[in-house]
Design an enzyme around this catalytic site. Structure first.
Site, PDB file in Angstrom:
ATOM      1  N   CYS A  84      16.278  55.104  46.009  1.00 41.08           N
ATOM      2  CA  CYS A  84      16.775  53.379  46.245  1.00 41.08           C
ATOM      3  C   CYS A  84      17.272  53.406  47.661  1.00 41.08           C
ATOM      4  O   CYS A  84      18.071  54.115  48.071  1.00 41.08           O
ATOM      5  CB  CYS A  84      17.379  52.755  45.390  1.00 41.08           C
ATOM      6  SG  CYS A  84      18.078  51.308  46.028  1.00 41.08           S
ATOM      7  N   GLU A  85      16.594  52.636  48.496  1.00 39.46           N
ATOM      8  CA  GLU A  85      17.263  52.634  50.085  1.00 39.46           C
ATOM      9  C   GLU A  85      18.828  51.799  49.926  1.00 39.46           C
ATOM     10  O   GLU A  85      19.433  51.811  51.009  1.00 39.46           O
ATOM     11  CB  GLU A  85      16.399  52.038  50.974  1.00 39.46           C
ATOM     12  CG  GLU A  85      16.033  50.504  50.625  1.00 39.46           C
ATOM     13  CD  GLU A  85      14.988  49.865  51.520  1.00 39.46           C
ATOM     14  OE1 GLU A  85      15.124  48.660  51.624  1.00 39.46           O
ATOM     15  OE2 GLU A  85      14.006  50.593  51.958  1.00 39.46           O
ATOM     16  N   HIS A  86      19.084  51.217  48.884  1.00 44.23           N
ATOM     17  CA  HIS A  86      20.407  50.642  49.168  1.00 44.23           C
ATOM     18  C   HIS A  86      21.752  51.258  48.875  1.00 44.23           C
ATOM     19  O   HIS A  86      22.509  51.257  49.404  1.00 44.23           O
ATOM     20  CB  HIS A  86      20.448  49.439  48.032  1.00 44.23           C
ATOM     21  CG  HIS A  86      19.141  47.987  48.290  1.00 44.23           C
ATOM     22  ND1 HIS A  86      18.972  47.236  47.533  1.00 44.23           N
ATOM     23  CD2 HIS A  86      18.725  47.724  49.472  1.00 44.23           C
ATOM     24  CE1 HIS A  86      17.900  46.480  47.968  1.00 44.23           C
ATOM     25  NE2 HIS A  86      17.635  46.815  49.476  1.00 44.23           N
ATOM     26  N   HIS A  87      21.442  52.313  47.764  1.00 41.63           N
ATOM     27  CA  HIS A  87      22.415  53.179  47.345  1.00 41.63           C
ATOM     28  C   HIS A  87      21.959  54.700  47.453  1.00 41.63           C
ATOM     29  O   HIS A  87      22.781  55.300  47.053  1.00 41.63           O
ATOM     30  CB  HIS A  87      22.853  52.792  46.020  1.00 41.63           C
ATOM     31  CG  HIS A  87      23.380  51.647  45.685  1.00 41.63           C
ATOM     32  ND1 HIS A  87      22.674  50.471  45.412  1.00 41.63           N
ATOM     33  CD2 HIS A  87      24.571  50.997  45.994  1.00 41.63           C
ATOM     34  CE1 HIS A  87      23.276  49.461  45.099  1.00 41.63           C
ATOM     35  NE2 HIS A  87      24.754  49.598  45.455  1.00 41.63           N
ATOM     36  N   GLN A 126      11.382  49.882  44.738  1.00 40.47           N
ATOM     37  CA  GLN A 126       9.990  50.046  44.002  1.00 40.47           C
ATOM     38  C   GLN A 126       8.772  49.380  44.247  1.00 40.47           C
ATOM     39  O   GLN A 126       7.587  49.881  44.469  1.00 40.47           O
ATOM     40  CB  GLN A 126      10.542  50.054  42.594  1.00 40.47           C
ATOM     41  CG  GLN A 126       9.287  50.146  41.719  1.00 40.47           C
ATOM     42  CD  GLN A 126       9.666  50.044  40.156  1.00 40.47           C
ATOM     43  OE1 GLN A 126      10.756  50.562  39.880  1.00 40.47           O
ATOM     44  NE2 GLN A 126       8.903  49.339  39.433  1.00 40.47           N
ATOM     45  N   HIS A 154      16.207  53.128  37.229  1.00 37.84           N
ATOM     46  CA  HIS A 154      16.967  53.061  38.425  1.00 37.84           C
ATOM     47  C   HIS A 154      18.412  53.587  38.296  1.00 37.84           C
ATOM     48  O   HIS A 154      19.151  52.732  37.684  1.00 37.84           O
ATOM     49  CB  HIS A 154      17.043  51.691  39.391  1.00 37.84           C
ATOM     50  CG  HIS A 154      15.677  51.324  39.584  1.00 37.84           C
ATOM     51  ND1 HIS A 154      15.371  50.770  40.931  1.00 37.84           N
ATOM     52  CD2 HIS A 154      14.639  51.381  39.211  1.00 37.84           C
ATOM     53  CE1 HIS A 154      14.209  50.472  41.225  1.00 37.84           C
ATOM     54  NE2 HIS A 154      13.429  50.812  40.177  1.00 37.84           N
ATOM     55  N   CYS A 156      21.138  53.266  40.242  1.00 38.95           N
ATOM     56  CA  CYS A 156      21.911  52.385  40.674  1.00 38.95           C
ATOM     57  C   CYS A 156      22.184  51.260  39.685  1.00 38.95           C
ATOM     58  O   CYS A 156      23.152  50.690  39.774  1.00 38.95           O
ATOM     59  CB  CYS A 156      21.225  51.611  42.177  1.00 38.95           C
ATOM     60  SG  CYS A 156      19.575  50.971  42.007  1.00 38.95           S
TER      61      CYS A 156
END
Length: 202
Positions: A84-87, A126, A154, A156
Site C-alpha cells: 500500500c502506498e499510504h503506509h 489495489q 491489507h 494496514c
C-alpha cells in the site's frame, strides 16, 4: 532504478529513530537485507506499463477465429502481493482474475500471470493494480473487452488502526463488454462459470 545504497542509509536512520542500535548483532545487516528485499518486491517500479507490455507481448493467432468474438479467456485465482502506498504495508493473500475477449489473437497464459506479478511489485492502491493490469492486457491483445478483479487483505487494516483481520477488499476494473453487457459481466462474476486457464464459449 532502485537506489539500494540510499535505502540502506535510510533504513539505518529509521532504526536509530526507533531507539535501537543498528550496530548490534541482530540489526547490523538489516539495512542491506531490507535494500535487497525492496529491490525484489518493488521490481515493477522500474518499468512503465508499456515496457511491461513489451516484455510479455507473446501472442498467438493460429487457431483463433478472426470473425468470432463469442469466446472469453479467463484466468482465475492468480496469486499476487503488493504494498500500500499510504503506509507501505503489505497487501497479502491476494487473488486476481483476468479476462478478455480475443480480438484475433490470444496471449500466452503464463504471460498473463507474469503481468499480474510485475504490476503487483509497486507502491500503489489495489484499485490501481487492476487499472494497470487492464491497460497492459489491452495493449498486448488489442482487445477493448477486458476485466480484472482482485480480492485480498491489507495489513494496514488488519495489523494497525482498526485491526479488522478478517476484512477482505474486492475491486473490479471492467471495460468494453464486461462493463456494458450484463450477460458478459455475469459470466465473469459468478463463481464456477469458467475453468481457470481455459478458452470457453459463452
Amino acid at each position: 532504478m532502485i537506489d539500494k545504497k540510499a535505502i540502506e542509509e535510510h533504513i539505518r536512520g529509521i532504526l536509530i529513530a526507533l531507539g535501537d542500535d543498528p550496530d548490534r548483532e541482530g540489526l547490523k545487516d538489516t539495512p542491506k537485507r531490507v535494500a535487497n528485499m525492496y529491490e525484489e518486491v518493488f521490481a515493477g517500479m522500474n518499468y512503465t506499463n508499456h515496457e511491461i507490455a513489451e516484455m510479455f507481448n507473446r501472442t498467438f493467432e493460429e487457431g483463433v477465429d478472426q470473425t468470432n468474438n463469442s469466446k472469453i479467456v479467463v484466468m482465475k485465482d492468480i496469486d499476487l502481493f503488493s504494498y500500500c502506498e499510504h503506509h507501505m504495508a503489505l497487501m497479502y493473500d491476494m487473488k486476481a482474475t483476468v479476462a478478455y475477449i480475443p480480438n484475433g489473437k490470444v496471449v500466452g497464459l503464463s504471460k498473463i500471470a507474469r503481468v499480474v506479478d510485475m504490476v503487483g511489485r509497486r507502491l500503489q492502491l489495489q484499485e490501481k493494480i487492476g487499472q494497470d493490469i487492464a491497460d497492459i492486457i489491452q495493449e498486448i491483445t488489442g482487445s477493448e473487452d477486458v476485466a480484472v478483479t482482485i480480492e485480498g487483505y491489507h495489513s494496514c487494516v488488519s495489523a494497525r488502526g482498526i485491526k479488522k483481520n478478517n476484512t477482505k477488499t474486492f475491486t473490479a476494473e471492467l471495460r468494453g463488454k464486461f462493463k456494458d453487457d450484463p450477460m458478459t459481466q455475469m459470466y465473469l462474476m459468478q463463481p464456477g462459470c469458467f475453468s481457470a486457464e481455459k478458452l470457453t464459449e459463452k
